[in-house]
Structures are given as structure tokens and as C-alpha cells.
Design a protein around this motif. Sequence first.
Motif, PDB file in Angstrom:
ATOM      1  N   ASN A   1      14.367   7.773  -8.532  1.00  0.00           N
ATOM      2  CA  ASN A   1      13.316   7.884  -7.546  1.00  0.00           C
ATOM      3  C   ASN A   1      12.087   8.825  -7.975  1.00  0.00           C
ATOM      4  O   ASN A   1      12.420   9.617  -8.956  1.00  0.00           O
ATOM      5  CB  ASN A   1      14.105   8.390  -6.254  1.00  0.00           C
ATOM      6  N   LEU A   2      11.140   8.795  -7.151  1.00  0.00           N
ATOM      7  CA  LEU A   2      10.044   9.662  -7.178  1.00  0.00           C
ATOM      8  C   LEU A   2       9.507  10.062  -6.058  1.00  0.00           C
ATOM      9  O   LEU A   2       9.557   9.323  -5.102  1.00  0.00           O
ATOM     10  CB  LEU A   2       8.774   8.904  -8.246  1.00  0.00           C
ATOM     11  N   ARG A   3       8.802  11.139  -5.879  1.00  0.00           N
ATOM     12  CA  ARG A   3       8.229  11.706  -4.596  1.00  0.00           C
ATOM     13  C   ARG A   3       6.582  11.503  -4.999  1.00  0.00           C
ATOM     14  O   ARG A   3       6.203  11.961  -5.890  1.00  0.00           O
ATOM     15  CB  ARG A   3       8.562  12.809  -4.199  1.00  0.00           C
ATOM     16  N   LEU A   4       5.866  11.164  -3.835  1.00  0.00           N
ATOM     17  CA  LEU A   4       4.758  11.116  -4.014  1.00  0.00           C
ATOM     18  C   LEU A   4       4.164  11.705  -2.721  1.00  0.00           C
ATOM     19  O   LEU A   4       4.537  11.806  -1.623  1.00  0.00           O
ATOM     20  CB  LEU A   4       3.912   9.671  -3.456  1.00  0.00           C
ATOM     21  N   TYR A   5       3.214  12.970  -2.869  1.00  0.00           N
ATOM     22  CA  TYR A   5       2.386  13.818  -1.985  1.00  0.00           C
ATOM     23  C   TYR A   5       0.939  13.474  -1.733  1.00  0.00           C
ATOM     24  O   TYR A   5       0.330  13.147  -2.962  1.00  0.00           O
ATOM     25  CB  TYR A   5       2.829  15.391  -2.273  1.00  0.00           C
ATOM     26  N   GLY A   6       0.512  13.816  -0.590  1.00  0.00           N
ATOM     27  CA  GLY A   6      -0.861  13.645  -0.450  1.00  0.00           C
ATOM     28  C   GLY A   6      -1.441  12.494   0.445  1.00  0.00           C
ATOM     29  O   GLY A   6      -2.787  12.280   0.684  1.00  0.00           O
ATOM     30  N   VAL A   7      -0.537  11.394   0.628  1.00  0.00           N
ATOM     31  CA  VAL A   7      -1.136  10.073   0.853  1.00  0.00           C
ATOM     32  C   VAL A   7      -1.247  10.392   2.427  1.00  0.00           C
ATOM     33  O   VAL A   7      -0.258  10.925   3.202  1.00  0.00           O
ATOM     34  CB  VAL A   7       0.066   9.150   0.970  1.00  0.00           C
ATOM     35  N   ALA A   8      -2.573  10.100   3.146  1.00  0.00           N
ATOM     36  CA  ALA A   8      -2.760  10.330   4.450  1.00  0.00           C
ATOM     37  C   ALA A   8      -1.865   9.522   5.343  1.00  0.00           C
ATOM     38  O   ALA A   8      -1.428   8.305   4.999  1.00  0.00           O
ATOM     39  CB  ALA A   8      -4.128   9.933   4.804  1.00  0.00           C
ATOM     40  N   GLU A   9      -1.638  10.079   6.553  1.00  0.00           N
ATOM     41  CA  GLU A   9      -0.634   9.364   7.610  1.00  0.00           C
ATOM     42  C   GLU A   9      -1.206   8.864   8.713  1.00  0.00           C
ATOM     43  O   GLU A   9      -1.914   9.796   9.447  1.00  0.00           O
ATOM     44  CB  GLU A   9       0.466  10.589   7.574  1.00  0.00           C
ATOM     45  N   ASN A  10      -0.820   7.720   8.981  1.00  0.00           N
ATOM     46  CA  ASN A  10      -1.495   7.364  10.432  1.00  0.00           C
ATOM     47  C   ASN A  10      -0.186   6.014  10.800  1.00  0.00           C
ATOM     48  O   ASN A  10       0.464   5.668  10.038  1.00  0.00           O
ATOM     49  CB  ASN A  10      -2.639   6.653  10.239  1.00  0.00           C
ATOM     50  N   LYS A  11      -0.323   5.679  12.167  1.00  0.00           N
ATOM     51  CA  LYS A  11       0.534   4.805  12.602  1.00  0.00           C
ATOM     52  C   LYS A  11       0.432   3.666  12.284  1.00  0.00           C
ATOM     53  O   LYS A  11       1.585   2.723  12.229  1.00  0.00           O
ATOM     54  CB  LYS A  11       0.657   5.065  14.322  1.00  0.00           C
ATOM     55  N   GLU A  12      -0.753   2.991  11.997  1.00  0.00           N
ATOM     56  CA  GLU A  12      -0.754   1.444  11.506  1.00  0.00           C
ATOM     57  C   GLU A  12      -0.838   1.238  10.063  1.00  0.00           C
ATOM     58  O   GLU A  12      -0.704   0.219   9.802  1.00  0.00           O
ATOM     59  CB  GLU A  12      -2.290   1.233  12.017  1.00  0.00           C
ATOM     60  N   GLN A  13      -0.448   2.369   9.387  1.00  0.00           N
ATOM     61  CA  GLN A  13      -0.574   2.180   7.856  1.00  0.00           C
ATOM     62  C   GLN A  13       0.859   1.551   7.368  1.00  0.00           C
ATOM     63  O   GLN A  13       1.862   1.367   7.773  1.00  0.00           O
ATOM     64  CB  GLN A  13      -0.570   3.365   7.197  1.00  0.00           C
ATOM     65  N   ASN A  14       0.673   0.840   6.259  1.00  0.00           N
ATOM     66  CA  ASN A  14       1.819  -0.008   5.516  1.00  0.00           C
ATOM     67  C   ASN A  14       2.149   0.701   4.351  1.00  0.00           C
ATOM     68  O   ASN A  14       1.540   0.618   3.386  1.00  0.00           O
ATOM     69  CB  ASN A  14       1.608  -1.271   5.052  1.00  0.00           C
ATOM     70  N   VAL A  15       2.852   1.854   4.484  1.00  0.00           N
ATOM     71  CA  VAL A  15       3.390   2.762   3.545  1.00  0.00           C
ATOM     72  C   VAL A  15       3.669   2.110   2.260  1.00  0.00           C
ATOM     73  O   VAL A  15       3.335   2.619   1.087  1.00  0.00           O
ATOM     74  CB  VAL A  15       4.438   3.766   3.811  1.00  0.00           C
ATOM     75  N   ARG A  16       4.593   1.087   2.206  1.00  0.00           N
ATOM     76  CA  ARG A  16       4.975   0.603   0.863  1.00  0.00           C
ATOM     77  C   ARG A  16       3.837   0.001   0.265  1.00  0.00           C
ATOM     78  O   ARG A  16       3.640  -0.087  -1.055  1.00  0.00           O
ATOM     79  CB  ARG A  16       5.987  -0.499   1.305  1.00  0.00           C
ATOM     80  N   GLN A  17       3.045  -0.699   0.860  1.00  0.00           N
ATOM     81  CA  GLN A  17       1.739  -1.446   0.365  1.00  0.00           C
ATOM     82  C   GLN A  17       0.878  -0.282  -0.525  1.00  0.00           C
ATOM     83  O   GLN A  17       0.423  -0.712  -1.538  1.00  0.00           O
ATOM     84  CB  GLN A  17       0.960  -2.112   1.055  1.00  0.00           C
ATOM     85  N   GLU A  18       0.566   0.792   0.334  1.00  0.00           N
ATOM     86  CA  GLU A  18      -0.340   1.840  -0.230  1.00  0.00           C
ATOM     87  C   GLU A  18       0.530   2.058  -1.492  1.00  0.00           C
ATOM     88  O   GLU A  18      -0.391   2.616  -2.591  1.00  0.00           O
ATOM     89  CB  GLU A  18      -0.407   2.739   0.948  1.00  0.00           C
ATOM     90  N   VAL A  19       1.535   2.730  -1.651  1.00  0.00           N
ATOM     91  CA  VAL A  19       2.579   3.113  -2.788  1.00  0.00           C
ATOM     92  C   VAL A  19       2.256   2.206  -3.906  1.00  0.00           C
ATOM     93  O   VAL A  19       2.038   2.664  -4.949  1.00  0.00           O
ATOM     94  CB  VAL A  19       3.851   3.450  -2.422  1.00  0.00           C
ATOM     95  N   ILE A  20       2.407   0.960  -3.540  1.00  0.00           N
ATOM     96  CA  ILE A  20       2.560   0.046  -4.677  1.00  0.00           C
ATOM     97  C   ILE A  20       1.078   0.042  -5.277  1.00  0.00           C
ATOM     98  O   ILE A  20       0.799  -0.235  -6.596  1.00  0.00           O
ATOM     99  CB  ILE A  20       3.106  -1.479  -4.404  1.00  0.00           C
ATOM    100  N   HIS A  21       0.294   0.077  -4.393  1.00  0.00           N
ATOM    101  CA  HIS A  21      -1.411  -0.060  -5.007  1.00  0.00           C
ATOM    102  C   HIS A  21      -1.490   1.215  -5.803  1.00  0.00           C
ATOM    103  O   HIS A  21      -2.318   1.213  -6.810  1.00  0.00           O
ATOM    104  CB  HIS A  21      -2.210  -0.090  -3.519  1.00  0.00           C
ATOM    105  N   ILE A  22      -1.270   2.402  -5.434  1.00  0.00           N
ATOM    106  CA  ILE A  22      -1.578   3.575  -6.172  1.00  0.00           C
ATOM    107  C   ILE A  22      -0.634   3.329  -7.509  1.00  0.00           C
ATOM    108  O   ILE A  22      -1.196   3.733  -8.560  1.00  0.00           O
ATOM    109  CB  ILE A  22      -0.845   4.769  -5.310  1.00  0.00           C
ATOM    110  N   CYS A  23       0.533   2.969  -7.508  1.00  0.00           N
ATOM    111  CA  CYS A  23       1.314   2.916  -8.749  1.00  0.00           C
ATOM    112  C   CYS A  23       0.645   1.526  -9.877  1.00  0.00           C
ATOM    113  O   CYS A  23       0.637   1.870 -10.962  1.00  0.00           O
ATOM    114  CB  CYS A  23       2.834   2.364  -8.535  1.00  0.00           C
TER     115      CYS A  23
END
Length: 280
Positions: free
Chosen positions: A147-169
Amino acid sequence: MQGRTDNPLMNNLHDYCMADAPVISLGDPDLPHPPVTPSTTPSKPPAPKKLKSQRSLDLDSEGIVQKISAIFNTRMDSLEKSVERMISNNTLKIEGLKKTVDFACAEIRGVKDKLTHIDDRVKVAEKKASQMEQRITELENYSHRWNLRLYGVAENKEQNVRQEVIHICQTILPEHKAKLPDVIDSVHRLGQPKKDATKPRGIILQFGARIYRDAVWKAAKKSSFLQNNKLRFAEDLSPAVRERRMQLWPLVAKAREQGKAAYFVGGRAFANGAELFPDT
């Protein structure tokens, strides 16, 4: 004077009484002797009566002594019997107490033997528990290495967290852009949302292959993209490793202040290649 005699009794009579009186001799054997009674000699009690009183007193004294002796003997016999009964009762009590003490000692010895046996079993169980705890810690650490942990990603109700993390990687590791959507397994926020939170919650992402996890971790250390967007990757550590690092952190900080290359590897710390150990 006429009529005087040698008898003093007669000399006490007057002459006129003695003029014609015949001369009578008290020592005449033909005269009867008067009876001797206590009244004739009141100053000297008769000897037989005195002996009788002395004998009566002696008998009374002997009787008193005999009575006292009998009472004393009776009391002594009673006292001896009482002492014998007391000794007998005390002997029985002592024997009963001895049996009780012997029984208690036997019970204590049995309990002591059981405690010794239990103590041995507890030591064996503690050793096994320590080994199992160490094994569990190792397995837990191994599972966290995926595993890895990622900090600093803005949080909102409508976001797709998995897609944002994949894009960052994909951005920090473009050579594996096509593979990352398949090797990144689960992605989710850490903890429950808080109303008054000023910082977004961290994100944990699990990889299906260690090779891609390690590649992302290595690329993140020198990524300008992460620095410019105030993003940060961190290792997902087990509680035991985090506690170990907290103990080692003062040594790592001191080494860095001295210009040494200090870093962590799991739950271990190094400075210029030499391992650091907490003060004992």
C-alpha cells in the motif's frame, strides 16, 4: 496463856471458849478424816480433771488436723483430676490442630506444585504468544508494503477518488501509464469525515503488484508535480512500525541536523549507512 496448843486453828479461839473445851488432836488416828472436795482446796483443781481436759484438747487438735488433711487431700485429688482432664483435652486439641496443620501443609504443597506447573505452562504460553505476535507483526508489515498513502488531494462529494489517484500516479510514472489502472486495486479515504476539518483526509491505495507500488514510491520522492500541487506520498505503516519510528525519529532528526543522510527503512533507521538504535 492456858489452853494454848500447838495447833494454829485452836490458837485462833478465845480463852473463854477454850476454858472447858477438851483438847482435840487433829492427828488422832481414831478420828474420821473429812472428805476431800474441790471446795476444801479451791486454789488447786484436782489433777484427774486437768488431765481429762488436756486429753480432750489433744483429741480435738488431732481431729482438726485430720479434717484439714482430708480436705487438702480431696482438693488435691480434684485439682490433679482437673489438671489431667485439662492436659488430656489440650493433648486432643493439639493432635487435632496438628492434623489440621498437616492437612493444610499438604494442600499448600499441592497448590505450590500446581502453581509451579501453571507457571511453566504460562512461560511456554508467553513464549508462544510472543512468537505469534512477532509473526503477526511481520505479516501485517508485509501486507502494508503493498500500500501507499496519498495526502493533499482536495475532498468533495462528487469526486471519483480512484480516478483522481490513478491520474496522479500516471503523471509521476508515465512509462507505466497503461498498466496502472489495472494494478491499482482499492482506493478510499482514511477515517470518517469531520465537519470542522481544515485539511482533506488522506487516501490509501492498494496495488495488486509490488513492482508497480515500489516504482510509484520511488518516482514520488523526486516528483516536481507532487511538490507543485502540494501532494505527498507516504508508506502505509503498521502500528508497530509507526511506534518504532516514533522512538527513532529524534535520532534521525539529530543526524539530519548534523548533515548526515538519515532515513527510515520500515521500522529501522539509518544515518550514513549505519543503523540507529534508541537509547535504553
